[in-house]
Write a protein that holds these residues in place. Structure first.
Motif, PDB file in Angstrom:
ATOM      1  N   ASP A 175      47.370  44.209  52.213  1.00 60.78           N
ATOM      2  CA  ASP A 175      46.727  42.927  51.962  1.00 60.78           C
ATOM      3  C   ASP A 175      46.542  42.643  50.482  1.00 60.78           C
ATOM      4  O   ASP A 175      45.797  41.738  50.112  1.00 60.78           O
ATOM      5  CB  ASP A 175      45.368  42.868  52.672  1.00 60.78           C
ATOM      6  N   SER A 176      47.207  43.412  49.610  1.00 62.25           N
ATOM      7  CA  SER A 176      47.000  43.232  48.169  1.00 62.25           C
ATOM      8  C   SER A 176      47.632  41.945  47.640  1.00 62.25           C
ATOM      9  O   SER A 176      47.428  41.595  46.480  1.00 62.25           O
ATOM     10  CB  SER A 176      47.557  44.432  47.399  1.00 62.25           C
ATOM     11  N   ALA A 177      48.398  41.252  48.480  1.00 58.46           N
ATOM     12  CA  ALA A 177      48.988  39.984  48.045  1.00 58.46           C
ATOM     13  C   ALA A 177      48.215  38.784  48.568  1.00 58.46           C
ATOM     14  O   ALA A 177      48.604  37.641  48.320  1.00 58.46           O
ATOM     15  CB  ALA A 177      50.437  39.895  48.503  1.00 58.46           C
ATOM     16  N   SER A 178      47.114  39.023  49.285  1.00 58.18           N
ATOM     17  CA  SER A 178      46.401  37.886  49.891  1.00 58.18           C
ATOM     18  C   SER A 178      45.796  36.973  48.836  1.00 58.18           C
ATOM     19  O   SER A 178      45.736  35.749  49.030  1.00 58.18           O
ATOM     20  CB  SER A 178      45.318  38.400  50.844  1.00 58.18           C
ATOM     21  N   ALA A 179      45.353  37.521  47.692  1.00 59.81           N
ATOM     22  CA  ALA A 179      44.826  36.674  46.624  1.00 59.81           C
ATOM     23  C   ALA A 179      45.925  35.789  46.053  1.00 59.81           C
ATOM     24  O   ALA A 179      45.716  34.586  45.790  1.00 59.81           O
ATOM     25  CB  ALA A 179      44.207  37.535  45.526  1.00 59.81           C
TER      26      ALA A 179
ATOM     27  N   LEU B 119      49.850  38.587  39.711  1.00 58.53           N
ATOM     28  CA  LEU B 119      48.544  38.738  40.350  1.00 58.53           C
ATOM     29  C   LEU B 119      48.614  39.786  41.452  1.00 58.53           C
ATOM     30  O   LEU B 119      49.570  39.826  42.227  1.00 58.53           O
ATOM     31  CB  LEU B 119      48.102  37.387  40.926  1.00 58.53           C
ATOM     32  N   THR B 120      47.595  40.632  41.518  1.00 58.21           N
ATOM     33  CA  THR B 120      47.447  41.567  42.625  1.00 58.21           C
ATOM     34  C   THR B 120      45.989  41.641  43.018  1.00 58.21           C
ATOM     35  O   THR B 120      45.095  41.518  42.174  1.00 58.21           O
ATOM     36  CB  THR B 120      47.962  42.975  42.256  1.00 58.21           C
ATOM     37  N   GLY B 121      45.722  41.801  44.283  1.00 57.26           N
ATOM     38  CA  GLY B 121      44.352  41.895  44.785  1.00 57.26           C
ATOM     39  C   GLY B 121      44.242  41.303  46.165  1.00 57.26           C
ATOM     40  O   GLY B 121      44.968  40.364  46.511  1.00 57.26           O
ATOM     41  N   SER B 122      43.348  41.866  46.950  1.00 57.28           N
ATOM     42  CA  SER B 122      43.092  41.292  48.269  1.00 57.28           C
ATOM     43  C   SER B 122      41.860  40.409  48.189  1.00 57.28           C
ATOM     44  O   SER B 122      41.019  40.553  47.304  1.00 57.28           O
ATOM     45  CB  SER B 122      42.884  42.403  49.302  1.00 57.28           C
ATOM     46  N   ILE B 123      41.754  39.471  49.107  1.00 55.00           N
ATOM     47  CA  ILE B 123      40.671  38.489  49.101  1.00 55.00           C
ATOM     48  C   ILE B 123      39.929  38.574  50.422  1.00 55.00           C
ATOM     49  O   ILE B 123      40.505  38.930  51.459  1.00 55.00           O
ATOM     50  CB  ILE B 123      41.236  37.059  48.877  1.00 55.00           C
TER      51      ILE B 123
ATOM     52  N   LEU C  94      37.378  38.940  45.240  1.00 52.98           N
ATOM     53  CA  LEU C  94      38.549  39.784  45.033  1.00 52.98           C
ATOM     54  C   LEU C  94      38.179  41.232  45.304  1.00 52.98           C
ATOM     55  O   LEU C  94      37.116  41.701  44.876  1.00 52.98           O
ATOM     56  CB  LEU C  94      39.054  39.618  43.598  1.00 52.98           C
ATOM     57  N   GLN C  95      39.054  41.951  46.015  1.00 53.90           N
ATOM     58  CA  GLN C  95      38.783  43.334  46.427  1.00 53.90           C
ATOM     59  C   GLN C  95      39.807  44.278  45.809  1.00 53.90           C
ATOM     60  O   GLN C  95      40.934  43.891  45.510  1.00 53.90           O
ATOM     61  CB  GLN C  95      38.812  43.441  47.957  1.00 53.90           C
TER      62      GLN C  95
ATOM     63  N   GLY D  20      36.920  38.557  39.530  1.00 52.48           N
ATOM     64  CA  GLY D  20      36.085  38.946  40.657  1.00 52.48           C
ATOM     65  C   GLY D  20      36.149  37.995  41.819  1.00 52.48           C
ATOM     66  O   GLY D  20      35.786  38.352  42.939  1.00 52.48           O
ATOM     67  N   THR D  21      36.621  36.752  41.571  1.00 55.35           N
ATOM     68  CA  THR D  21      36.654  35.753  42.643  1.00 55.35           C
ATOM     69  C   THR D  21      37.948  34.950  42.566  1.00 55.35           C
ATOM     70  O   THR D  21      38.661  34.977  41.549  1.00 55.35           O
ATOM     71  CB  THR D  21      35.468  34.787  42.529  1.00 55.35           C
TER      72      THR D  21
END
Length: 813
Positions: A655-659, A680-684, A690-691, A749-750
């Motif tokens: 899920d690291s591409a959800s953001a 960009l990388t990170g899950s939402i 951002l997670q 963070g968001t």
């Protein structure tokens, strides 16, 4: 200089070690201390398992490869085992009453071979002494007297029989076929056909006398048989007396030597009785068949293996409790086996062919086995459990044990065992066995869990430095300058992707030290410096990153479409990690979103094409939750959207591409373009937070390398979750580029913060009236969604009016 408040400073991109704080110049100054680094939990658990004496406290050592668990546990076991008493020896001997059930004898350590030698000496003595005694003049004379006495008595009976027969008119003849008598007529022998020519009275008289002589012959035969039996009894008594007399001293010496071992005394008594009954086994044949003299004993010389002692466990050289590591835990290697030999095309076996397995070798001590190797071998796991529960080992053929084949093989007496089992395996295998094998938890009650990382402490640099010094001495590597030690410690931290932790994968560390020493020698240096460590790291990457270079070339030449400059609506560069086993690297992937009027919601093309995994599907579904909660509080969403990983032909998961998918979707809804030079990388989550994700260093470095290949513009960079700042351990060239302002790394963070970085516009906070400030990204999103909603409802109203029946039609109805 920071481009904005979310950009990280160069000092936040990597944790460095200051070599000047190390209390030495080179590792040659450090002692070669052997100690366990960073495994306090495992050491305490192992110590408990080794000293816990209750049943079932066997040990399962859990951990990933490379943490040094095998070396550590063997070292700990060795220290404990050296202080424990040495177990004794085990021997198999013949069971003369039931040869198919060999007996077992236990002796103190080192006494098994001694007992074996004592029995061998006894057999050699009997083989040498018995022929000499039984061929002695005294023995032959006494035996000859018995035989001559029998001959005289038999001769007297024979003469008496002959006299009586002649008196009655018969001649007695003896042969191998028996005794026959020939009638005499007028003093001369006659044949049966001649008797028929005689008168009736004469014939009748001959027949009457023949019956009487037959009765005398019968009595004669009975008496000779009794006399022969008496002679044989006398000879047997003579043989027994001679054999006992000539061997009694040897047996008595053995009994005196082993008087404290009741089982050996019983065995000596049994073997003495067997020797006395079968003394002929020890008598050799004359060298030449012609050398036969009266009184010589001539018997076959059968195998005397049945008098041997088979020492299957010998602890004469063991000091303390034994430590055995079984590298190939087959059933036979663990339990033991009964070998077979071929003779004249037939297989045979006996107790001397019984061989012990590693379980018996480790009896009274410790056995170390790899769990996966054990489970791969048929029957081994069941055998290990059975032995653990019954506390005894039965050495038997696996075919007989499971009924595959039935044979009349031997069944050795079971041997009691007291052993501590140490199984070494992965955490996953431990959980599987605990879940699916009801006996596993009862047998292996102690779990020793080896960690892969530890907190960076004040003493950590010196501990690792001592490890470097010890390995350099043991393997003849070049010693390290403190600058080289600093580079090694940075790499150790990079392996766990954490600025405040250090890796405990010492196999990887040892490889790095060996390769660094190699490159230093290639340059003709006597010490390993920082440059040599970095050279070793780069060379290892070069040996493994062929696929990464292929992908980079395809992007650079335009075969794989990735924009590294400019701005595009509904398009963003997401980052993923490709793991090749020995090497992993990050690569960008173009993610696009298209929005249009409708009620289809968010449709992920990869999901519909069954090219996405469960975790990725979850991330996509979260987007719908975020959109609804953020923008559809008053009116429903009247939008259809499609999201896709462009040029993706394999399964996408994580899920690291959800953001990245979310900002691409919001860009498409707002019509505001996104900067393509920033990946960009990170899950939402549904709240837009951002997670943290994994592989952050590989993702950043992969995008940096691609930008460097095509040319750094100073506007490129990567956005990561702020929770991943502690995981940054970037290469020196990336940090240098960030310090020079050529590459930027942002921590958000968001979702709103991501939007502001990628669009250069304020995201906009939700106001009390349910709207967003004018000129913000969120305001543009909300505006477009409302317009879509109005169009959707307007079209639905229009369709409803067109479908409604006209007034005239109603009247007609």
């Amino acid at each position: 200089m920071k481009a904005n408040k979310w950009e990280l400073s160069p000092t936040e991109l990597c944790m460095t070690f200051d070599p000047q704080k190390l209390p030495f110049e080179t590792t040659s100054e450090l002692p070669s201390e052997e100690g366990v680094i960073g495994q306090e939990r495992a050491v305490r658990a192992m110590d408990f398992g080794l000293h816990m004496g209750d049943q079932g406290y066997n040990i399962y050592v859990s951990g990933v490869p490379g943490t040094g668990k095998s070396t550590i546990i063997k070292s700990m076991i060795k220290r404990v085992a050296e202080k424990q008493p040495t177990p004794g020896d085990w021997c198999y001997v013949n069971n003369f009453q039931n040869p198919d059930r060999p007996g077992v004898i236990y002796l103190p350590a080192g006494k098994g071979r001694e007992f074996q030698r004592d029995m061998s000496k006894l057999i050699v003595f009997l083989k040498e002494n018995f022929p000499r005694v039984f061929q002695s003049k005294e023995y032959q004379e006494e035996r000859r007297n018995i035989e001559e006495s029998f001959a005289r008595e038999r001769g007297a009976l024979s003469n008496e029989l002959d006299s009586h027969a002649k008196k009655e008119g018969f001649l007695i003849e003896s042969s191998l076929l028996g005794i026959s008598m020939i009638p005499l007529y007028k003093g001369k022998p006659i044949q049966a056909d001649q008797i028929d020519t005689l008168g009736p009275e004469v014939r009748e008289e001959i027949l009457r006398k023949e019956k009487e002589v037959y009765e005398h012959i019968h009595v004669y035969v009975q008496k000779v048989r009794e006399m022969r039996e008496e002679m044989e009894r006398k000879i047997e008594s003579l043989n027994n007396r001679v054999a006992r007399f000539s061997s009694e001293h040897s047996f008595e010496t053995l009994r005196e030597k082993h008087k404290t071992n009741q089982k050996i005394l019983e065995y000596i008594q049994a073997i003495q009785q067997e020797v006395l009954e079968n003394f002929k086994d020890f008598l050799t044949l004359p060298e030449s068949p012609g050398e036969v003299h009266p009184g010589n004993i001539k018997f076959n010389h059968p195998s005397i293996n049945r008098y041997s002692v088979n020492v299957i466990v010998d602890n004469s050289l063991t000091r303390g409790a034994p430590l055995i590591e079984e590298a190939n835990p087959t059933y036979n290697n663990l339990v033991g086996q009964i070998e077979k030999k071929s003779q004249y095309g037939t297989l045979y076996t006996d107790f001397t062919l019984i061989k012990a397995g590693s379980l018996l070798q480790a009896n009274g001590g410790y056995l170390v086995v790899d769990a996966l190797d054990l489970l791969r071998q048929p029957f081994s796991w069941d055998a290990l459990k059975r032995i653990s529960k019954k506390k005894e080992i039965k050495i038997e053929d696996v075919g007989d044990l499971y009924g595959f084949i039935t044979s009349s093989g031997i069944k050795p007496e079971p041997i009691p065992v007291r052993i501590r089992l140490i199984l070494v395996g992965s955490p996953y295998l431990y959980y599987i066995l605990h879940a699916y094998d009801e006996d596993f938890g009862k047998i292996f009650k102690v779990k020793v869990d080896f960690d892969v990382q530890q907190e960076r402490k004040e003493e950590s640099p010196l501990q690792y430095s001592r490890f470097i010094a010890r390995l350099s001495r043991e393997e003849g590597l070049l010693h390290f300058e403190k600058g080289g030690v600093g580079a090694v410690l940075e790499q150790v931290a990079r392996w766990v992707d954490h600025q405040k932790k250090l890796s405990l994968r010492f196999s990887n560390l040892a490889d790095l030290l060996r390769e660094s020493s190699y490159w230093a020698r290639q340059e003709g240096k006597n010490l390993v410096s920082r440059g040599h460590v970095l050279k070793a790291v780069q060379e290892k990457i070069f040996r493994s990153n062929l696929i990464e270079e292929y992908i980079r070339e395809l992007i650079a030449e335009g075969s794989i479409l990735v924009d590294l400059d400019g701005e595009v609506v509904g398009q963003v560069n997401g980052l993923s990690v490709h793991d090749l086993g020995d090497f992993s690297f990050g690569r960008p992937s173009r993610i696009t979103a298209r929005t249009f009027l409708g009620r289809g919601g968010v449709i992920h093309i990869d999901r519909e094409a069954k090219l996405s995994g469960k975790t990725h599907n979850k991330g996509v579904l979260i987007l719908s939750g975020y959109l609804g909660g953020r923008y559809a509080r008053e009116t429903p969403l009247s939008v259809s959207a499609t999201i896709a990983f462009e040029q993706s032909y394999g399964e996408v998961d994580g899920d690291s591409a959800s953001a990245a998918e979310l900002v691409a979707l919001l860009s498409s809804l707002s019509g505001i373009p996104l900067r393509q030079g920033i990946a960009l990388t990170g899950s939402i989550n549904q709240r837009g937070e951002l997670q943290a994700i994994g592989g952050v260093n590989e993702k950043i470095e992969g995008f940096f390398t691609l930008c460097k290949t095509t040319g750094l513009t100073g506007k490129q960079g990567v956005i990561i979750p702020k929770q991943n700042i502690k995981n940054l351990m970037l290469r020196e060239e990336v940090v240098a580029a960030a310090e020079a302002g050529e590459f930027h790394i942002y921590a958000a963070g968001t979702a709103d913060e991501i939007l502001e970085i990628l669009t250069g516009k304020p995201a906009g906070e939700l106001q009390a009236d349910g709207t967003f400030p004018s000129g913000t990204v969120n305001e543009a999103v909300m505006k477009n969604l409302r317009e879509m909603d109005e169009k959707m409802f307007g079209r639905e109203d229009q369709n409803a009016e067109e479908d409604a029946p006209a007034e005239n039609d109603l009247d007609k109805g």
